[in-house]
Scaffold this motif. Structure first.
Motif, PDB file in Angstrom:
ATOM      1  N   PHE A  61      -2.471 -25.664 -43.084  1.00  0.00           N
ATOM      2  CA  PHE A  61      -1.995 -24.151 -43.719  1.00  0.00           C
ATOM      3  C   PHE A  61      -1.436 -24.127 -44.799  1.00  0.00           C
ATOM      4  O   PHE A  61      -1.635 -23.265 -45.699  1.00  0.00           O
ATOM      5  N   TRP A  62      -0.422 -25.317 -45.130  1.00  0.00           N
ATOM      6  CA  TRP A  62       0.070 -25.311 -46.282  1.00  0.00           C
ATOM      7  C   TRP A  62      -0.839 -25.862 -47.375  1.00  0.00           C
ATOM      8  O   TRP A  62      -0.565 -25.472 -48.407  1.00  0.00           O
ATOM      9  N   TRP A  63      -1.605 -26.807 -47.012  1.00  0.00           N
ATOM     10  CA  TRP A  63      -2.474 -27.286 -47.892  1.00  0.00           C
ATOM     11  C   TRP A  63      -3.436 -26.489 -48.406  1.00  0.00           C
ATOM     12  O   TRP A  63      -4.359 -26.747 -49.495  1.00  0.00           O
ATOM     13  N   TYR A  64      -3.828 -25.354 -47.783  1.00  0.00           N
ATOM     14  CA  TYR A  64      -4.916 -24.453 -48.191  1.00  0.00           C
ATOM     15  C   TYR A  64      -4.737 -24.194 -49.711  1.00  0.00           C
ATOM     16  O   TYR A  64      -5.531 -24.076 -50.305  1.00  0.00           O
ATOM     17  N   GLU A  65      -3.289 -23.646 -49.960  1.00  0.00           N
ATOM     18  CA  GLU A  65      -3.208 -23.464 -51.229  1.00  0.00           C
ATOM     19  C   GLU A  65      -2.807 -24.390 -52.219  1.00  0.00           C
ATOM     20  O   GLU A  65      -2.608 -24.267 -53.664  1.00  0.00           O
ATOM     21  N   HIS A  66      -2.935 -25.744 -51.773  1.00  0.00           N
ATOM     22  CA  HIS A  66      -2.684 -26.714 -52.646  1.00  0.00           C
ATOM     23  C   HIS A  66      -3.939 -27.536 -52.796  1.00  0.00           C
ATOM     24  O   HIS A  66      -3.991 -28.876 -52.986  1.00  0.00           O
ATOM     25  N   GLY A  67      -5.113 -26.985 -52.859  1.00  0.00           N
ATOM     26  CA  GLY A  67      -6.242 -28.119 -53.067  1.00  0.00           C
ATOM     27  C   GLY A  67      -7.506 -28.071 -51.955  1.00  0.00           C
ATOM     28  O   GLY A  67      -8.486 -28.094 -52.179  1.00  0.00           O
ATOM     29  N   LEU A  68      -6.879 -27.520 -50.723  1.00  0.00           N
ATOM     30  CA  LEU A  68      -8.077 -27.250 -49.665  1.00  0.00           C
ATOM     31  C   LEU A  68      -8.905 -26.090 -49.923  1.00  0.00           C
ATOM     32  O   LEU A  68      -9.966 -26.202 -49.580  1.00  0.00           O
ATOM     33  N   GLY A  69      -8.246 -24.997 -50.124  1.00  0.00           N
ATOM     34  CA  GLY A  69      -9.195 -23.796 -50.438  1.00  0.00           C
ATOM     35  C   GLY A  69     -10.071 -24.204 -51.629  1.00  0.00           C
ATOM     36  O   GLY A  69     -11.192 -23.599 -51.613  1.00  0.00           O
ATOM     37  N   ASP A  70      -9.637 -24.647 -52.580  1.00  0.00           N
ATOM     38  CA  ASP A  70     -10.358 -25.214 -53.944  1.00  0.00           C
ATOM     39  C   ASP A  70     -11.791 -26.226 -53.338  1.00  0.00           C
ATOM     40  O   ASP A  70     -12.746 -26.033 -53.928  1.00  0.00           O
ATOM     41  N   PHE A  71     -11.334 -26.987 -52.490  1.00  0.00           N
ATOM     42  CA  PHE A  71     -12.488 -27.976 -52.168  1.00  0.00           C
ATOM     43  C   PHE A  71     -13.412 -27.135 -51.298  1.00  0.00           C
ATOM     44  O   PHE A  71     -14.521 -27.478 -51.623  1.00  0.00           O
ATOM     45  N   ILE A  72     -13.022 -26.036 -50.432  1.00  0.00           N
ATOM     46  CA  ILE A  72     -14.307 -25.423 -49.716  1.00  0.00           C
ATOM     47  C   ILE A  72     -14.761 -24.530 -50.709  1.00  0.00           C
ATOM     48  O   ILE A  72     -16.151 -24.204 -50.584  1.00  0.00           O
ATOM     49  N   GLY A 127      -7.929 -10.459 -43.106  1.00  0.00           N
ATOM     50  CA  GLY A 127      -9.290 -11.199 -43.245  1.00  0.00           C
ATOM     51  C   GLY A 127      -8.544 -12.599 -43.831  1.00  0.00           C
ATOM     52  O   GLY A 127      -9.133 -13.527 -43.520  1.00  0.00           O
ATOM     53  N   GLY A 128      -7.758 -12.340 -44.815  1.00  0.00           N
ATOM     54  CA  GLY A 128      -7.096 -13.652 -45.395  1.00  0.00           C
ATOM     55  C   GLY A 128      -6.379 -14.279 -44.500  1.00  0.00           C
ATOM     56  O   GLY A 128      -6.414 -15.736 -44.458  1.00  0.00           O
ATOM     57  N   VAL A 129      -5.753 -13.874 -43.710  1.00  0.00           N
ATOM     58  CA  VAL A 129      -4.954 -14.638 -42.569  1.00  0.00           C
ATOM     59  C   VAL A 129      -5.841 -15.433 -41.764  1.00  0.00           C
ATOM     60  O   VAL A 129      -5.539 -16.636 -41.115  1.00  0.00           O
ATOM     61  N   PHE A 130      -6.860 -14.905 -41.216  1.00  0.00           N
ATOM     62  CA  PHE A 130      -7.771 -15.687 -40.244  1.00  0.00           C
ATOM     63  C   PHE A 130      -8.709 -16.351 -40.967  1.00  0.00           C
ATOM     64  O   PHE A 130      -8.903 -17.680 -40.307  1.00  0.00           O
ATOM     65  N   ILE A 131      -9.167 -16.260 -42.065  1.00  0.00           N
ATOM     66  CA  ILE A 131      -9.846 -17.117 -42.730  1.00  0.00           C
ATOM     67  C   ILE A 131      -8.739 -18.549 -42.898  1.00  0.00           C
ATOM     68  O   ILE A 131      -9.123 -19.621 -42.660  1.00  0.00           O
ATOM     69  N   ARG A 132      -7.651 -18.480 -43.482  1.00  0.00           N
ATOM     70  CA  ARG A 132      -6.722 -19.584 -43.668  1.00  0.00           C
ATOM     71  C   ARG A 132      -6.442 -20.107 -42.254  1.00  0.00           C
ATOM     72  O   ARG A 132      -6.356 -21.402 -42.315  1.00  0.00           O
ATOM     73  N   LEU A 133      -6.040 -19.473 -41.175  1.00  0.00           N
ATOM     74  CA  LEU A 133      -6.085 -20.203 -39.997  1.00  0.00           C
ATOM     75  C   LEU A 133      -7.225 -20.709 -39.375  1.00  0.00           C
ATOM     76  O   LEU A 133      -7.156 -21.898 -38.862  1.00  0.00           O
ATOM     77  N   LYS A 134      -8.537 -20.150 -39.699  1.00  0.00           N
ATOM     78  CA  LYS A 134      -9.621 -20.982 -39.299  1.00  0.00           C
ATOM     79  C   LYS A 134      -9.799 -22.419 -40.052  1.00  0.00           C
ATOM     80  O   LYS A 134     -10.092 -23.327 -39.472  1.00  0.00           O
ATOM     81  N   VAL A 135      -9.740 -22.297 -41.370  1.00  0.00           N
ATOM     82  CA  VAL A 135      -9.603 -23.533 -42.160  1.00  0.00           C
ATOM     83  C   VAL A 135      -8.768 -24.427 -41.638  1.00  0.00           C
ATOM     84  O   VAL A 135      -9.060 -25.709 -41.497  1.00  0.00           O
ATOM     85  N   ALA A 136      -7.466 -24.038 -41.449  1.00  0.00           N
ATOM     86  CA  ALA A 136      -6.305 -24.934 -41.205  1.00  0.00           C
ATOM     87  C   ALA A 136      -6.520 -25.522 -39.757  1.00  0.00           C
ATOM     88  O   ALA A 136      -6.191 -26.779 -39.582  1.00  0.00           O
ATOM     89  N   PHE A 137      -6.861 -24.651 -38.693  1.00  0.00           N
ATOM     90  CA  PHE A 137      -7.287 -25.276 -37.421  1.00  0.00           C
ATOM     91  C   PHE A 137      -8.385 -26.408 -37.494  1.00  0.00           C
ATOM     92  O   PHE A 137      -8.037 -27.400 -36.781  1.00  0.00           O
TER      93      PHE A 137
END
Length: 279
Positions: free
Chosen positions: A29-40, A69-79
C-alpha cells in the motif's frame, strides 16, 4: 497428535500466514506511490498519444468516477502485490502443516511441485505484462480516430490484474497433468491419444479466459500452454517407462521364500525361442 492438536496447529499457521499477508499488503500500500503504481500504468503510458487521455503528449491519465474509487484501487493492487510478496512465507506455513504426514518421496514431489508452479505462474504473469501494450494498442486502436479514449482507473487496473492472474493460472494447468501422472491417475497413453483434443480445448480455454477476447492475446496464451502440455506428455512418457521398469524388477519381491512364482503359460513366438544349437 490428537485432532484438537492438529486444529490448534492449523489455526496458528493460518494466523501466521494472514499476519504475513497483512504486513506485505501494508508495505505494498505504501509502495503504490513509490513505483508500484507507475509499474502498473507503464503499458498504458507507453501507448501513442492519441490512445491516451491527457492534456499533452506525455499525459496518461486514468479517470476515477466515484469517491472511494481510488481507495479500492489501491487496496486491490496492494492486496495482490502483498499476496505475491508474502507467498514464500504462507506457502511455507502450508508446507510445514502437511509435511509430517508425507513420505520421503512425497515430500520431494511436493517441494518440486511448489517450486515449478511458482515459476510457471511468474512466467505467465511476465508474459502477460510484456504483451499488455500490444494488446491495448490493438483494442484501443479499433475505436477509430474520431473517438476520445479515456479509461477509468477501475477498468484499466482491473483489466491488468485479471490478465496477469489469468495468464499465471493458465500456465499451471499442464503441471496438474504431470501431478496426476505421478500419482498414477493419468497415464502417458491416455495423454498421447488425447493430444489433439487437449490442444483444441487449450485454444478454447484461452479464448474464454483471456479478458481481452482478442485473437492476439488468445494465441499468446494458447501457444505456450500447448508447448507446456506437450512437455507434460513427454514427462509422463518418461515417468511411465520408469514405473514399468520398477514394476518389472519388483514383480516377485512380495513372494515368500517357499512360494512358487507365477509362470506365464502363453506360448512365445518363434523369434524368441532359443536356437537348437544354443548351449
Amino acid at each position: 497428535m490428537s485432532l484438537v492438536a492438529h486444529l490448534t496447529e492449523l489455526r496458528n499457521r493460518i494466523a501466521k500466514a494472514l499476519l504475513a499477508l497483512l504486513v506485505a499488503t501494508a508495505v505494498s500500500f505504501w509502495w503504490y506511490e513509490h513505483g508500484l503504481g507507475d509499474f502498473i500504468r507503464a503499458p498504458y503510458c507507453g501507448l501513442d498519444a492519441e490512445l491516451r487521455f491527457g492534456d499533452d503528449a506525455d499525459g496518461c491519465g486514468l479517470l476515477i468516477t466515484d469517491v472511494f474509487g481510488g481507495v479500492f484501487i489501491r487496496l486491490k493492487v496492494a492486496f495482490l502485490a502483498g499476496a505475491v510478496l508474502s507467498a514464500p512465507f504462507w506457502l511455507y506455513q502450508i508446507w510445514a502443516f502437511i509435511t509430517p504426514g508425507l513420505k520421503r518421496n512425497e515430500k520431494r514431489y511436493g517441494v518440486g511441485f511448489v517450486a515449478v508452479s511458482s515459476l510457471l505462474f511468474a512466467l505467465g504473469a511476465f508474459l502477460a505484462y510484456v504483451s499488455l501494450s500490444a494488446g491495448l494498442e490493438l483494442l484501443l486502436g479499433l475505436a477509430g480516430s474520431d473517438v476520445i479514449i479515456a479509461l477509468t482507473a477501475q477498468d484499466y487496473i482491473g483489466f491488468v490484474l485479471s490478465l496477469l492472474v489469468a495468464f499465471g493460472v493458465s500456465f499451471e494447468v499442464p503441471l496438474f497433468a504431470i501431478a496426476l501422472n505421478l500419482v498414477g491417475v493419468l497415464s502417458h497413453e491416455v495423454l498421447a491419444k488425447s493430444r489433439r483434443w487437449i490442444f483444441f480445448l487449450t485454444i478454447v480455454f484461452a479464448a474464454f479466459v483471456t479478458p481481452t477476447q482478442d485473437p492476439f492475446t488468445m494465441l499468446l496464451m494458447a501457444g505456450p500452454m500447448i508447448v507446456l502440455f506437450e512437455l507434460a506428455i513427454q514427462v509422463a512418457r518418461v515417468v511411465d517407462k520408469r514405473r514399468a521398469r520398477r514394476a518389472a524388477l519388483e514383480h516377485f519381491h512380495d513372494l515368500g521364500d517357499d512360494d512358487a512364482s507365477p509362470l506365464d503359460a502363453r506360448p512365445s513366438s518363434l523369434d524368441d525361442a532359443p536356437s537348437p544349437t544354443a548351449r
